[in-house]
Scaffold this motif. Structure first.
Motif, PDB file in Angstrom:
ATOM      1  N   ARG A  23      34.192 -27.294  22.566  1.00  0.00           N
ATOM      2  CA  ARG A  23      34.673 -26.790  21.274  1.00  0.00           C
ATOM      3  C   ARG A  23      34.084 -27.599  20.132  1.00  0.00           C
ATOM      4  O   ARG A  23      33.979 -28.816  20.219  1.00  0.00           O
ATOM      5  CB  ARG A  23      36.182 -26.917  21.152  1.00  0.00           C
ATOM      6  CG  ARG A  23      36.970 -25.983  21.969  1.00  0.00           C
ATOM      7  CD  ARG A  23      38.451 -26.070  21.588  1.00  0.00           C
ATOM      8  NE  ARG A  23      39.277 -25.645  22.682  1.00  0.00           N
ATOM      9  CZ  ARG A  23      39.495 -24.390  23.021  1.00  0.00           C
ATOM     10  NH1 ARG A  23      38.948 -23.428  22.341  1.00  0.00           N
ATOM     11  NH2 ARG A  23      40.261 -24.092  24.041  1.00  0.00           N
ATOM     12  N   SER A  24      33.781 -26.893  19.054  1.00  0.00           N
ATOM     13  CA  SER A  24      33.326 -27.559  17.849  1.00  0.00           C
ATOM     14  C   SER A  24      33.884 -26.821  16.641  1.00  0.00           C
ATOM     15  O   SER A  24      33.869 -25.591  16.595  1.00  0.00           O
ATOM     16  CB  SER A  24      31.796 -27.566  17.803  1.00  0.00           C
ATOM     17  OG  SER A  24      31.335 -28.640  17.051  1.00  0.00           O
ATOM     18  N   THR A  25      34.393 -27.575  15.678  1.00  0.00           N
ATOM     19  CA  THR A  25      34.924 -27.009  14.443  1.00  0.00           C
ATOM     20  C   THR A  25      33.877 -27.198  13.367  1.00  0.00           C
ATOM     21  O   THR A  25      33.400 -28.307  13.132  1.00  0.00           O
ATOM     22  CB  THR A  25      36.251 -27.680  14.068  1.00  0.00           C
ATOM     23  OG1 THR A  25      37.165 -27.518  15.168  1.00  0.00           O
ATOM     24  CG2 THR A  25      36.855 -27.054  12.823  1.00  0.00           C
ATOM     25  N   LEU A  26      33.508 -26.107  12.713  1.00  0.00           N
ATOM     26  CA  LEU A  26      32.340 -26.059  11.843  1.00  0.00           C
ATOM     27  C   LEU A  26      32.657 -25.537  10.456  1.00  0.00           C
ATOM     28  O   LEU A  26      33.454 -24.618  10.304  1.00  0.00           O
ATOM     29  CB  LEU A  26      31.286 -25.138  12.474  1.00  0.00           C
ATOM     30  CG  LEU A  26      30.960 -25.419  13.937  1.00  0.00           C
ATOM     31  CD1 LEU A  26      30.460 -24.175  14.634  1.00  0.00           C
ATOM     32  CD2 LEU A  26      29.969 -26.559  14.027  1.00  0.00           C
ATOM     33  N   GLY A  27      32.007 -26.130   9.469  1.00  0.00           N
ATOM     34  CA  GLY A  27      32.022 -25.617   8.099  1.00  0.00           C
ATOM     35  C   GLY A  27      30.597 -25.234   7.763  1.00  0.00           C
ATOM     36  O   GLY A  27      30.091 -24.220   8.230  1.00  0.00           O
ATOM     37  N   SER A  28      29.917 -26.086   6.971  1.00  0.00           N
ATOM     38  CA  SER A  28      28.505 -25.830   6.676  1.00  0.00           C
ATOM     39  C   SER A  28      27.616 -26.280   7.835  1.00  0.00           C
ATOM     40  O   SER A  28      26.465 -25.867   7.935  1.00  0.00           O
ATOM     41  CB  SER A  28      28.085 -26.528   5.386  1.00  0.00           C
ATOM     42  OG  SER A  28      28.265 -27.922   5.488  1.00  0.00           O
TER      43      SER A  28
END
Length: 157
Positions: A23-28
């Motif tokens: 899992r990875s939480t991403l914005g830009s």
């Protein structure tokens, strides 16, 4: 199906096996997932910036230009295998309000364009993209089934 969560942090590249869920939480930032169904392998990179002037000596995901070779090395894929791989790209959102336009363009857009370009050049098929806009995302790859899920969440001003 409940698996063991493996959080892929910023600038990290990880591979996984059943029952793990990468899992990875991403914005830009951009998340690049590779699925190799024939070999039951998957990997995920969390990339901060599009490119570096110097190639990393070790596994790295700070830059998209380092992440893709790192992912391929991590799962042991050679150029003759690339046609068997599937890629998922998520993130690259416009998360910051700028008073004036960014000098070099929007980092999220640059990240996703670089990922798409490098994967296309390698002949790796992108099976899903969820990129851009103003929403953050969480990319999850279920290693047991080699399925992916992209969850979207709104920015709080």
């Amino acid at each position: 199906m409940i698996g063991e969560d493996v959080h892929v942090k910023m600038c990290e590249v990880r591979s996984g096996s059943a029952p793990q869920v990468l899992r990875s939480t991403l914005g830009s930032c951009v998340g690049i997932g590779l699925l190799w169904r024939e070999r039951d392998l998957c990997a995920l990179a969390h990339c901060l910036l599009p490119e570096s002037a110097v190639r990393a000596e070790q596994l790295s995901a700070k830059y998209v230009t380092d992440a893709i070779p790192s992912l391929l090395r991590l799962i042991g894929a050679e150029p003759s295998h690339y046609h068997q791989l599937e890629a998922v790209i998520a993130g690259g959102a416009y998360m910051m309000h700028h008073l004036r336009p960014a000098l070099y363009g929007m980092i999220g857009e640059l990240n996703t364009r670089m990922a798409q370009r490098l994967l296309a050049e390698a002949g790796i098929r992108v099976v899903h993209t969820d990129i851009g806009g103003t929403s953050g995302r969480q990319l999850s790859i279920h290693c047991e089934t080699r399925q992916y899920v992209v969850r979207t969440f709104e920015r709080i001003n």
